[in-house]
Design a protein around this motif. Sequence first.
Motif, short mmCIF file in Angstrom:
data_model
loop_
_atom_site.label_atom_id
_atom_site.label_comp_id
_atom_site.label_asym_id
_atom_site.label_seq_id
_atom_site.Cartn_x
_atom_site.Cartn_y
_atom_site.Cartn_z
N THR A 62 18.86 -14.72 13.63
CA THR A 62 19.39 -13.44 14.09
C THR A 62 19.45 -12.41 12.98
O THR A 62 19.50 -11.22 13.23
N LYS A 63 19.45 -12.86 11.71
CA LYS A 63 19.54 -11.91 10.60
C LYS A 63 18.22 -11.18 10.40
O LYS A 63 18.17 -9.96 10.31
N HIS A 64 17.14 -11.95 10.34
CA HIS A 64 15.82 -11.34 10.12
C HIS A 64 15.05 -11.13 11.43
O HIS A 64 13.92 -10.68 11.39
N ASN A 65 15.65 -11.49 12.57
CA ASN A 65 15.00 -11.35 13.87
C ASN A 65 13.66 -12.09 13.92
O ASN A 65 12.62 -11.51 14.23
N VAL A 66 13.71 -13.35 13.58
CA VAL A 66 12.50 -14.16 13.58
C VAL A 66 12.59 -15.21 14.68
O VAL A 66 13.65 -15.79 14.91
N ILE A 67 11.47 -15.38 15.41
CA ILE A 67 11.39 -16.38 16.48
C ILE A 67 10.40 -17.45 16.06
O ILE A 67 9.27 -17.13 15.68
N TRP A 68 10.80 -18.71 16.11
CA TRP A 68 9.89 -19.82 15.86
C TRP A 68 9.35 -20.29 17.21
O TRP A 68 10.15 -20.64 18.10
N THR A 69 8.04 -20.30 17.39
CA THR A 69 7.47 -20.77 18.65
C THR A 69 6.63 -22.00 18.40
O THR A 69 6.05 -22.17 17.33
N LEU A 70 6.56 -22.85 19.40
CA LEU A 70 5.85 -24.13 19.26
C LEU A 70 4.34 -23.87 19.27
O LEU A 70 3.84 -23.13 20.11
N GLY A 71 3.64 -24.51 18.37
CA GLY A 71 2.18 -24.46 18.36
C GLY A 71 1.63 -23.37 17.47
O GLY A 71 2.35 -22.48 17.02
#
Lengths: 355, 304
Positions: A286-295
């Motif tokens: 939430t701090k850097h607004n990063v989303i980890w997605t699978l693949g």
Amino acid sequence: MATNIQILCRNIFKLRIDHVVHSSSFTPRYRPPYWYSKKERQGSSNEHLTRDNIDFIEEVVQDKNTNQTNLKSPLVNISPQSIQPWTPRTRRVGLIARKIGNYPVWDKNGKKLQTTLLQVVDNHVIKYIPPEEYKPMISKNHWKEKPTHGCLLVGSETIDPTTVTKDYCGLFDRVGMLPKKYLYRFVISPESALPTGTPLFATHFRVGDYLDVRAKTMDRGFQGVIKRWGFKGMPASHGVTKTHRRPGNIGGGGEKARVWPGTKMPGHMGNRWRILRGVKILRINTKHNVIWTLGVAIPGETGAMCYLYDTILPLRKLQTTPPFPTQPPTDDLPLEFYDESIHRFENPTLSFEEM
Amino acid sequence: MVLAVRKSVEWGITAAKLFVRRECRILSTLPEKQEYAEKQIERAPSGRKSITKKSILESRHIYPEFLPDPNPNWRNSLREKLEREDMLKRRGQVEIPEFYVGSVLAVTISDPHAQSKTNKFVGICIERKGCGLRADFTLRNVVDHQGVEVRYDLYDPTIQKIQVLRLEKRLDDKLLYLRDSLPEYSTFPFDMDQEILPEGSEVPVNPIQVVLKPKPWVERWERQELKGIANIEEYLTEKNKIKRELRKTPWEKYDLMKQYRKTIPIEDQKEIWTEVYTQLHQLQSAQKKMSRKRVFTSPKSLLA
């Protein structure tokens, strides 16, 4: 006779330019460099400006920047009662993100999962266009957007207004925003409309939900048939001459003595818009607004922009109410959200003794 | 245009000066074997600041995976930062000691299929590669006359313990030729004792040269200019020798741009090490305290 001419005139006036579409499909191709020196746009050079003028412009831009950063989310003023509830048929707004790389995470069974990191950069709602006014260019054989859907313009990455054209700047100036580097429209249901200036964060999506990611694939240039379509080619030896990586026959004889449309042949590969559907979210910062997605199959190279939507796959659609119309800005969010299946790096070493 | 040319020339000169001063050495992640003696002399008169600077840059040998991949197409400062944070979090949970290619390690992992739910493997590290969370190393041993190699991810959360049984370096950066050498060079008993070096000593380089088996080989070892093979000449035919001469690239060590592209610039390295140094140092000192509690065993002679 006169009536006929009147009818004809009436029909001609009915024709609208924005409805006419030239049915030319975009084909990416190699564009050679333009060897003549580029014409300088008027007003781009600061030669005619004095030092004071430059300082003044910088001051104005800085003031505007600070004003925008201090801008409070207009969602705070909207009471939650006035927002219509979310239904499975509602279409929410998406996000503009940048692909920033890949690295592995491990799940709680000790399995290594490759992830792609998507950073949601400085997203703001620019403008809402209601369904009555939203008239996209639609060709005849194209799938038609329902008139019940409106359009939300979302911009990403604020830029210096002196570096863009007046027309582009005016688009943002009319709604009181600074120009954005990337502008994109999301087709949404009218109940998920958002006021101008609403910031959008990575927490718009939840961990465990599925995304559709639209992005441009890597540009590979003009490629042969082996790389482009996965043909096998021909042997390197055993009397084969000059046809090691060639396609071979491209058509039959007799009645179909021609090349059939859609035959797989060499040509330009990549640099096309593609949608990867049903990508799971494993982790959100939430701090850097990063989303980890699978693949690792999200199109484009590192640093390319992509657009994120709620998935439309029937089995992976949203089941429960998501943050609707979006997540309001709050300070008490945890730093990281993890999917249930993911092992946190700060947790102790995995052991399988209880199993 | 003229300005640009002048600038580029100036830049070129400064870059050349840098490399002439042998500062390019600082950038490379490769171990410096011949320069130990020089460094010791240098260290004595130098001031405090330079020591700290050097010791910060020294960490690139101990923690090579903290430096990102130098390919500019794959770099992103935010991703690298997040990756480093995750690595430090994992390092807080498990002790990942200093080791090099050629060191003998014992790795214990939790394994759901094993009887005791844990699995221990002892072997010599023949390869260490990868950046960030992707870093991995390969252990090799000969068990029941059968060569076994296991690749471990350095930051795998199933790793319970990494123990360095013998801390040393070898003459080469990769020991993949152990696959084609006699089995006694890669045989290590599973109940091997830990050899503890006296504190403050440098990591020793083991000058042992292995004896290769006759062909066929996994790779063409004669073309790789390896120092750790004793008897390679006896297996080479005339044709092999001619090809080896043809394949040599002696000009590559003068290719400054190639070296530059393969390494992380010194400014970036300083930024990275100042960011992680305090935490790494704390972890290291905590681990030292733990290791002092363990029983001291006298070191065995090399390759007993």
